[in-house]
Structure formats: C-alpha cells, structure tokens
Write a protein that holds these residues in place. Sequence first.
Motif, PDB file in Angstrom:
ATOM      1  N   GLU A 214      -5.019  -7.816  14.150  1.00  5.25           N
ATOM      2  CA  GLU A 214      -3.931  -7.815  13.147  1.00  5.25           C
ATOM      3  C   GLU A 214      -2.600  -8.250  14.028  1.00  5.25           C
ATOM      4  O   GLU A 214      -1.586  -8.404  13.126  1.00  5.25           O
ATOM      5  CB  GLU A 214      -3.882  -6.438  12.878  1.00  5.25           C
ATOM      6  CG  GLU A 214      -3.797  -5.522  13.599  1.00  5.25           C
ATOM      7  CD  GLU A 214      -5.122  -4.774  13.885  1.00  5.25           C
ATOM      8  OE1 GLU A 214      -5.627  -5.234  15.048  1.00  5.25           O
ATOM      9  OE2 GLU A 214      -5.684  -4.038  13.429  1.00  5.25           O
ATOM     10  N   ASP A 244      -6.872  -3.457  10.893  1.00  3.08           N
ATOM     11  CA  ASP A 244      -5.848  -2.717  10.157  1.00  3.08           C
ATOM     12  C   ASP A 244      -5.280  -3.863   8.988  1.00  3.08           C
ATOM     13  O   ASP A 244      -4.371  -4.266   9.528  1.00  3.08           O
ATOM     14  CB  ASP A 244      -5.092  -1.911  10.798  1.00  3.08           C
ATOM     15  CG  ASP A 244      -4.520  -1.013  10.024  1.00  3.08           C
ATOM     16  OD1 ASP A 244      -3.883  -1.266   8.979  1.00  3.08           O
ATOM     17  OD2 ASP A 244      -3.692   0.097  10.752  1.00  3.08           O
ATOM     18  N   GLN A 246      -3.403  -3.117   6.537  1.00  4.01           N
ATOM     19  CA  GLN A 246      -2.084  -3.032   6.212  1.00  4.01           C
ATOM     20  C   GLN A 246      -1.039  -3.158   7.562  1.00  4.01           C
ATOM     21  O   GLN A 246      -0.030  -3.654   7.270  1.00  4.01           O
ATOM     22  CB  GLN A 246      -2.053  -1.522   5.879  1.00  4.01           C
ATOM     23  CG  GLN A 246      -0.377  -1.467   5.313  1.00  4.01           C
ATOM     24  CD  GLN A 246      -0.058  -1.910   4.164  1.00  4.01           C
ATOM     25  OE1 GLN A 246      -0.624  -1.947   3.175  1.00  4.01           O
ATOM     26  NE2 GLN A 246       1.085  -2.617   4.344  1.00  4.01           N
ATOM     27  N   GLN A 247      -1.452  -3.007   8.509  1.00  2.26           N
ATOM     28  CA  GLN A 247      -0.946  -3.405   9.858  1.00  2.26           C
ATOM     29  C   GLN A 247      -0.674  -4.768  10.166  1.00  2.26           C
ATOM     30  O   GLN A 247       0.684  -5.388  10.376  1.00  2.26           O
ATOM     31  CB  GLN A 247      -1.685  -2.799  11.239  1.00  2.26           C
ATOM     32  CG  GLN A 247      -0.739  -2.905  12.427  1.00  2.26           C
ATOM     33  CD  GLN A 247       0.571  -1.977  12.160  1.00  2.26           C
ATOM     34  OE1 GLN A 247       0.388  -0.870  12.686  1.00  2.26           O
ATOM     35  NE2 GLN A 247       1.344  -2.254  12.208  1.00  2.26           N
ATOM     36  N   GLU A 249      -0.378  -7.006   7.660  1.00  2.00           N
ATOM     37  CA  GLU A 249       0.423  -7.610   6.527  1.00  2.00           C
ATOM     38  C   GLU A 249       2.162  -6.934   6.945  1.00  2.00           C
ATOM     39  O   GLU A 249       2.939  -7.709   6.750  1.00  2.00           O
ATOM     40  CB  GLU A 249       0.252  -6.793   5.354  1.00  2.00           C
ATOM     41  CG  GLU A 249      -1.100  -7.510   4.819  1.00  2.00           C
ATOM     42  CD  GLU A 249      -1.460  -7.108   3.333  1.00  2.00           C
ATOM     43  OE1 GLU A 249      -0.585  -6.446   2.751  1.00  2.00           O
ATOM     44  OE2 GLU A 249      -2.624  -7.654   2.931  1.00  2.00           O
ATOM     45  N   ASP A 250       2.118  -5.936   7.530  1.00  2.04           N
ATOM     46  CA  ASP A 250       3.456  -5.407   7.979  1.00  2.04           C
ATOM     47  C   ASP A 250       3.869  -6.244   9.050  1.00  2.04           C
ATOM     48  O   ASP A 250       5.104  -6.567   9.302  1.00  2.04           O
ATOM     49  CB  ASP A 250       3.266  -3.872   8.377  1.00  2.04           C
ATOM     50  CG  ASP A 250       3.042  -2.978   7.235  1.00  2.04           C
ATOM     51  OD1 ASP A 250       3.192  -3.369   6.260  1.00  2.04           O
ATOM     52  OD2 ASP A 250       2.602  -1.801   7.566  1.00  2.04           O
ATOM     53  N   HIS A 263      -5.815 -12.455   0.091  1.00  2.00           N
ATOM     54  CA  HIS A 263      -7.184 -12.210   0.815  1.00  2.00           C
ATOM     55  C   HIS A 263      -8.055 -13.174   0.361  1.00  2.00           C
ATOM     56  O   HIS A 263      -8.239 -12.915  -0.818  1.00  2.00           O
ATOM     57  CB  HIS A 263      -7.538 -10.706   0.767  1.00  2.00           C
ATOM     58  CG  HIS A 263      -6.249  -9.596   1.111  1.00  2.00           C
ATOM     59  ND1 HIS A 263      -6.635  -8.371   0.913  1.00  2.00           N
ATOM     60  CD2 HIS A 263      -5.121  -9.849   1.747  1.00  2.00           C
ATOM     61  CE1 HIS A 263      -5.564  -7.424   1.368  1.00  2.00           C
ATOM     62  NE2 HIS A 263      -4.756  -8.689   1.926  1.00  2.00           N
TER      63      HIS A 263
END
Length: 307
Positions: A214, A244, A246-247, A249-250, A263
Amino acid sequence: MCTVCGCSEGEAKVEGQAIRPYQAHSHALIQGKFPHTHAAHEHTHTHSEQDTHDYGQGAARAHAPGMTQARMVQIEQDILGKNNQYAQQNRQYFASKAILALNLVSSPGSGKTTLLTETLQRLHGKLPLAVIEGDQQTNHDAERIRATGVPALQINTGKGCHLDAHMVGHALESLSLANGGLLFIENVGNLVCPAAFDLGEAHKVVILSVTEGEDKPLKYPDMFHAADIMLLNKVDLLPYLKFDVQQCEDYARRVNPNIKILHVSATSGEGMETWLAWLMQQRSGLVAQHLNALEQQVQALRNSLQL
C-alpha cells in the motif's frame, strides 16, 4: 534518472523498424568495481542516522557520477523540452480526430495487460479501439491485444525504460485511428521514468496491484502525482492478503489530492463497469468538445462570408 543517462539511445524500434533518436547523448559503460570518491562530483546525497543514502537531494533530484547538478538539470530540460514538442504534435493530432488517448503506467506484474485485454473485450464493437504497446523486448503483449480483435502496434525500447512522445509519433504513422476512437498506450512497466514523459495523452492512468504494497504512492510520488486516475487492481485477492486499502488510498491522496481511485479486477469483473463508464464519460466529453469547436469554426466561416 533516464533523462541524464541516455539509456535508450539508438535502441527503440516500432514493429522491428529502428527509430531515429532525437537526442544524442550517452553514458560510459563502467566495467567492474571502482572506488567511490567525492572529489570529481558534487556531493548531493545525504547520510541519515538510519544509514539511508539519499541521492534525491539537489536541484536535479538525481545523481550521476562526475556530473554537476546544474549540468544534469540542463540535460533534463533539453530532453524533456524536445519531448514536449513531440507530445504537443501528438496531442494536436488526437484533438483533430477527437481521439481519447490514455497512457497506462504501472510497475511490472501489476496486471496491466490482463486488465487492458479485458477492457478491450468488453468495449470491442462499441467504438473504435487501438493500442500502442511498449516493452523493452518481445511483441508478446501486442499479440495478446491482437487476439482480442483490436489493432495493436509494438514499440520495443531496447535498453530504454519508458516510451517517449517521439516513439509514439512514429507509431501513429503506422496505426490507423478512426475519428472518435479510444487509444490505449501501454507504457513500459516502470513507476519512475514514465512519469516525466508526456506522450500527448489526455490522462495518465496508474495501475497499482494489491499484491505490491500500500505504500507504493509514497515510494514513487512523481508517478502518482502525474496520474489523473488510479486503478487498484486484483482486488479479488484482498481476502488472501494483508493489504490496507484505506491506507493505500490515503497515501495516494497525500501525493495527489485530486486523484480518482477505482477498485478493479479483470478476473472477477469487480469494478469493470465503473471503469468502462469512466472511459465512456471521458470520450463523450472529448467528442462534445470536438463538435463544439467544429460548430464555432462553421459559425466563424458564416460570419466571414456574411451568410
């Protein structure tokens, strides 16, 4: 960085035919080991307490033995300046025919070609399609594309680690593109150098596989900053990985707050319809702009003729 080392000099071919290089520069091949000294070049890398050697310091954000930062910056400006001229020619050609050109970039093994073939199979017969394939060697990927019924042209870059606008321009001379069509340019697998080279595309599309980790957007920020959309690929494997989402994407939005993220999975089909909808939306917008420009030209002609 390849803008200062001359890695692709004299190597590129389109369907086996050599491309005349537009930039004559090269670097010496050093055989064997040699002592590392700092006497002959600027010391532009830093040593941290964690024993990390950072060679991204200085104006050039790169390092080449025996070459000053100023010289590296000048060479890079010369190369990218010439490339941008060719890119603008490509962009004008695409605009004249309302062709949506996309530059697909990723690291090797991201599933880029598999995702592309699935995309082509789903779009085949709905609109004109064409592909320019970039690899250092072989025409394997171009053959995979042609198997879908879509015309494809192979560029082999030899020692080069990316496509450039000059190569793409040569490919366009041999590739028949219908008005209002969609052109996919699949770049060489590399998350570094393709970020700097404009090919004349409407959008850079970066593909990141969930098998890669990620933190890729932070490790290769230039690419994710240059991209308009990120396809998080192979999401069907998420149940089997410690990834992860979300990580990831952050991290991507930390580098590029405006990046769009989808996705997708070519295997399960997840997200493919959303990806295709984005493609069709971009094409529709481009065609509408083209028609509007033509209408303005017609109106200007009417006015000049006082009709």
